[in-house]
Design a protein around this motif. Structure first.
Motif, PDB file in Angstrom:
ATOM      1  N   ASP A 143       2.912   5.233  10.549  1.00 11.74           N
ATOM      2  CA  ASP A 143       2.225   4.731   9.367  1.00 11.74           C
ATOM      3  C   ASP A 143       2.070   3.211   9.456  1.00 11.74           C
ATOM      4  O   ASP A 143       3.013   2.498   9.822  1.00 11.74           O
ATOM      5  CB  ASP A 143       3.006   5.093   8.105  1.00 11.74           C
ATOM      6  CG  ASP A 143       2.998   6.595   7.831  1.00 11.74           C
ATOM      7  OD1 ASP A 143       2.266   7.310   8.534  1.00 11.74           O
ATOM      8  OD2 ASP A 143       3.720   7.031   6.926  1.00 11.74           O
ATOM      9  N   ALA A 188      -0.409  -0.397   7.890  1.00 16.36           N
ATOM     10  CA  ALA A 188      -1.530  -1.060   7.233  1.00 16.36           C
ATOM     11  C   ALA A 188      -2.478  -1.576   8.306  1.00 16.36           C
ATOM     12  O   ALA A 188      -2.067  -1.817   9.447  1.00 16.36           O
ATOM     13  CB  ALA A 188      -1.023  -2.206   6.362  1.00 16.36           C
ATOM     14  N   GLU A 240      -4.761   1.398   4.848  1.00 14.02           N
ATOM     15  CA  GLU A 240      -3.523   1.892   5.440  1.00 14.02           C
ATOM     16  C   GLU A 240      -3.733   3.311   5.954  1.00 14.02           C
ATOM     17  O   GLU A 240      -4.657   4.018   5.525  1.00 14.02           O
ATOM     18  CB  GLU A 240      -2.371   1.839   4.419  1.00 14.02           C
ATOM     19  CG  GLU A 240      -2.606   2.637   3.172  1.00 14.02           C
ATOM     20  CD  GLU A 240      -1.470   2.507   2.151  1.00 14.02           C
ATOM     21  OE1 GLU A 240      -0.728   1.510   2.198  1.00 14.02           O
ATOM     22  OE2 GLU A 240      -1.333   3.419   1.305  1.00 14.02           O
ATOM     23  N   ARG A 256      -1.492   6.798   6.613  1.00 13.90           N
ATOM     24  CA  ARG A 256      -0.240   7.532   6.403  1.00 13.90           C
ATOM     25  C   ARG A 256      -0.458   8.965   6.864  1.00 13.90           C
ATOM     26  O   ARG A 256      -1.366   9.643   6.387  1.00 13.90           O
ATOM     27  CB  ARG A 256       0.189   7.506   4.933  1.00 13.90           C
ATOM     28  CG  ARG A 256       0.496   6.117   4.376  1.00 13.90           C
ATOM     29  CD  ARG A 256       0.875   6.203   2.905  1.00 13.90           C
ATOM     30  NE  ARG A 256       1.006   4.893   2.282  1.00 13.90           N
ATOM     31  CZ  ARG A 256       2.172   4.250   2.119  1.00 13.90           C
ATOM     32  NH1 ARG A 256       3.304   4.839   2.535  1.00 13.90           N
ATOM     33  NH2 ARG A 256       2.209   3.067   1.535  1.00 13.90           N
ATOM     34  N   LYS A 312      -0.954  -5.093  -1.269  1.00 15.64           N
ATOM     35  CA  LYS A 312      -1.516  -3.784  -1.571  1.00 15.64           C
ATOM     36  C   LYS A 312      -0.755  -2.633  -0.932  1.00 15.64           C
ATOM     37  O   LYS A 312      -1.003  -1.476  -1.261  1.00 15.64           O
ATOM     38  CB  LYS A 312      -2.985  -3.734  -1.113  1.00 15.64           C
ATOM     39  CG  LYS A 312      -3.915  -4.641  -1.891  1.00 15.64           C
ATOM     40  CD  LYS A 312      -5.314  -4.650  -1.280  1.00 15.64           C
ATOM     41  CE  LYS A 312      -6.246  -5.545  -2.065  1.00 15.64           C
ATOM     42  NZ  LYS A 312      -6.510  -5.012  -3.415  1.00 15.64           N
ATOM     43  N   THR A 313       0.143  -2.910   0.005  1.00 14.78           N
ATOM     44  CA  THR A 313       0.833  -1.848   0.725  1.00 14.78           C
ATOM     45  C   THR A 313       2.314  -2.164   0.842  1.00 14.78           C
ATOM     46  O   THR A 313       2.691  -3.340   0.881  1.00 14.78           O
ATOM     47  CB  THR A 313       0.230  -1.655   2.135  1.00 14.78           C
ATOM     48  OG1 THR A 313       0.894  -0.582   2.812  1.00 14.78           O
ATOM     49  CG2 THR A 313       0.367  -2.918   2.970  1.00 14.78           C
ATOM     50  N   ASP A 314       3.118  -1.093   0.898  1.00 13.54           N
ATOM     51  CA  ASP A 314       4.548  -1.291   1.137  1.00 13.54           C
ATOM     52  C   ASP A 314       4.914  -1.014   2.589  1.00 13.54           C
ATOM     53  O   ASP A 314       6.091  -1.051   2.958  1.00 13.54           O
ATOM     54  CB  ASP A 314       5.380  -0.397   0.211  1.00 13.54           C
ATOM     55  CG  ASP A 314       5.104   1.097   0.429  1.00 13.54           C
ATOM     56  OD1 ASP A 314       4.189   1.430   1.211  1.00 13.54           O
ATOM     57  OD2 ASP A 314       5.791   1.922  -0.201  1.00 13.54           O
ATOM     58  N   LEU A 315       3.913  -0.741   3.416  1.00 17.14           N
ATOM     59  CA  LEU A 315       4.178  -0.486   4.828  1.00 17.14           C
ATOM     60  C   LEU A 315       4.505  -1.795   5.535  1.00 17.14           C
ATOM     61  O   LEU A 315       4.053  -2.876   5.129  1.00 17.14           O
ATOM     62  CB  LEU A 315       2.968   0.196   5.470  1.00 17.14           C
ATOM     63  CG  LEU A 315       2.635   1.584   4.900  1.00 17.14           C
ATOM     64  CD1 LEU A 315       1.325   2.103   5.478  1.00 17.14           C
ATOM     65  CD2 LEU A 315       3.766   2.574   5.179  1.00 17.14           C
TER      66      LEU A 315
END
Length: 598
Positions: free
Chosen positions: A171, A173, A190, A192, A317-320
């Motif tokens: 996974d 971004a 992203e 996933r 915008k992402t937690d990756l």
């Protein structure tokens, strides 16, 4: 499942010439360049090659008939064995409607608008629509594909999936940025579990493309757009960006969500539409190092500011924690290191196929991952190597040498003897062509079709530029270094490896006098790290060379001359060797010299 990726159009070059005046250096300006093919078998990338390597037309847009046939032959397959054909473009009816709406809304005089609408119509019906692509495939290959087995992948999603696959399918971004795709020039999003989510609010249209703007600056400075942008990188090291930077002060505007725009939108049908603005900023064009370096430094700073703005928005915008950077802009390796170091991402991956060379791979991966019988629950990709193209056996090498009888002399050696003898030769001020195994994929030579030299000589750069590569004297060269030695020689920051020359690092002060031939004027180098697993014979050569000289690097540049593709066949290598002042050629296990020299 067998998936064939395919990029290239028989008519694009002709249509751009006839309708848009795109000839000469402009002919690969917009789309279809870096034509090629790739083959994915049950999720494993078994073959990929750019058409230019085979038809010898640099950055060709032509339908990749040779690349397609080679990929299938390499795997022992026929067209009837292929389950899916993946095309890294999706010029659907909806996309056409959007393109026409963009033109209708553009601030143009009616006559110019009508002419552009007519040209786009011909481009669509004659080359890039789904029906046109299917007809082109049938006409060039003799095989008529089942339309239900052809997957049209949006161009930027193909870029994203290239990075996703090559980074192990974890996974991540992504930031994709290039000149333009169907309508857009840049996406954030992203991936996933193989599913792509695009942050639509951050999408950048083609009229505000940082890639096209950088190409316009490249053209303004007298270079080939969509090809020579790396020269701007090299030039930028010779100057500091002006304060204030006119690009950032007057042209580029940053907005929320990572968006940006230009105060004067690009005219994609008029590639020189900004020349007057550039002259307003920097004065009339002067073909001097001082002038071109000042413009290049300003352009480089602008690119860094814009992409950093995008990455900051992506972080929010992402937690990756893994970042993929793909698209032609990602080849600006001078930008990549500060981009990563200034981010919160734990790692940043830029693939060897980041430019359009890799989109056939990404399109094939996208089709495989999203097919019911494709990737399924698979969570990782097999290890990927860039050495994906043709290789040639002893018989082919011997035949090529016989055809050069009287002009070359050669000796057959064992692997150990090749390493020992070439390491000894490289202790002197010589230039060696290094040719082995399968050709690497992508725009950079990574040790299978390379020119090698000793970076301890300060003037070796001038020798290679003028006598071998026939190119501008300001151009720097990349050092290759053992991955284990890289942190000792370069200030790597948070990076531990750079196997594809996609990052630039400062040379540690104590090594700048050790490798002056591979140290740019600004004290940096575009580094290639190598390992015994990736390139065993090249790693052995470097280790032996270091033992003889205490120099931990070798210069590595692509085995070609300016304006030509990297050599592919043994005959290509011999022709380049004989047409330049390369001193020696390693051709498989043959050490080749020129007749009459000691």
């Amino acid at each position: 499942m067998i998936v064939l990726g395919c990029n290239g159009f028989s008519r694009v070059c002709g249509i751009f010439a006839e309708r848009f005046g795109a000839v000469g250096t402009e002919k690969h300006y917009l789309l279809g360049h870096d034509a090629g093919a790739a083959l994915l078998v049950d999720g494993e990338l078994v073959a990929a090659v750019e058409e230019e390597r085979l038809n010898r037309q640099k950055k060709t847009t032509d339908f990749p008939v040779n690349a397609v046939r080679w990929c299938l032959d390499q795997a022992g397959l026929e067209f009837s064995d292929v389950d899916l054909i993946a095309v890294p473009w999706d010029f659907s009816a909806e996309v056409l409607d959007g393109m026409l709406s963009d033109i209708t809304a553009a601030p143009m005089v009616p006559a110019a608008k009508l002419d552009l609408l007519s040209g786009i119509g011909e481009l669509f019906t004659g080359a890039v629509s789904h029906d046109a692509i299917l007809a082109d495939f049938a006409a060039r290959t003799g095989f008529t594909p089942d339309p239900d087995k052809v997957v049209f992948v949006p161009h930027h999603l193909a870029h994203a999936m290239t990075g996703y696959y090559m980074a192990g399918m974890k996974d991540a971004a992504f930031l994709v940025s290039d000149g333009r795709a169907e309508r857009y020039s840049s996406l954030l999003g992203e991936i996933r579990d193989g599913r792509v989510r695009v942050f639509d609010e951050s999408t950048i249209g083609a009229h505000h493309s940082i890639g096209l703007l950088f190409a316009a600056i490249t053209r303004f400075l007298g270079f080939v757009p969509n090809n020579d942008e790396y020269k701007i990188m090299g030039l930028s090291g010779y100057a500091e960006p002006p304060v204030p930077n006119p690009f950032l002060e007057d042209l580029v505007e940053l907005h929320e969500d990572g968006r940006y725009s230009f105060s004067r939108p690009l005219e994609t049908d008029n590639p020189r539409g900004l020349d007057a603005l550039f002259e307003k900023y920097f004065g009339p064009f002067q073909d001097t190092l001082e002038y071109t370096a000042r413009v290049a430094a300003a352009a480089q700073e602008m690119l860094t500011v814009v992409t950093s703005h995008q990455v900051r928005a992506l972080e929010a915008k992402t937690d990756l924690d893994h970042l993929l950077f793909e698209g032609g802009v990602a080849l600006n390796c001078l930008n990549n290191t500060p981009l990563f170091e200034g981010s919160r991402f734990e790692d940043m991956h830029v693939s060897f196929g980041a430019s359009d060379t890799g989109i056939t791979i990404g399109a094939a991966v996208h089709a495989w991952v999203h097919h019911p019988d494709g990737a399924g629950g698979r969570k990782s990709a097999p290890p990927v190597t860039p050495y994906l193209g043709p290789e040639y056996d002893d018989e082919a090498i011997e035949q090529a040498l016989r055809e050069c009888a009287g002009r070359v002399e050669w000796t057959r050696l064992s692997d150990d003897e090749v390493v020992t003898r070439v390491a000894e030769l490289l202790t002197e001020k010589v230039v060696v062509g290094w040719y082995e195994g399968r050709i690497e994929h992508g725009p950079r030579a990574l040790g299978h079709r390379s020119i090698l030299a000793n970076p301890a000589f300060p003037d070796i750069k001038d020798i290679i530029n003028t006598r071998v590569k026939h190119r501008e004297p300001f151009r720097p060269f990349a050092p290759l270094v053992l991955e284990s030695d890289a942190p000792k020689v370069f200030e790597m920051g948070r990076k531990t490896r750079s196997p594809y020359m996609t990052f630039v690092f400062p040379v540690r002060p104590e090594f700048r006098d050790v490798i002056p031939g591979a140290t740019h004027v600004d004290g940096t180098s575009r580094v290639q790290t190598i390992t015994d697993e990736d390139t065993p014979r090249l790693a052995a050569l470097l280790r032996r060379f270091t033992a003889l000289t205490d120099v931990p690097c070798l210069i590595n540049t692509s085995f070609n001359v300016a304006g030509e593709p990297i050599v592919c066949t043994p005959s290509d290598a011999l022709n380049c060797f004989l047409g330049t002042e390369i001193d020696y050629l390693v051709l498989g296990n043959r050490l080749v010299g020129k007749a009459g020299t000691s």
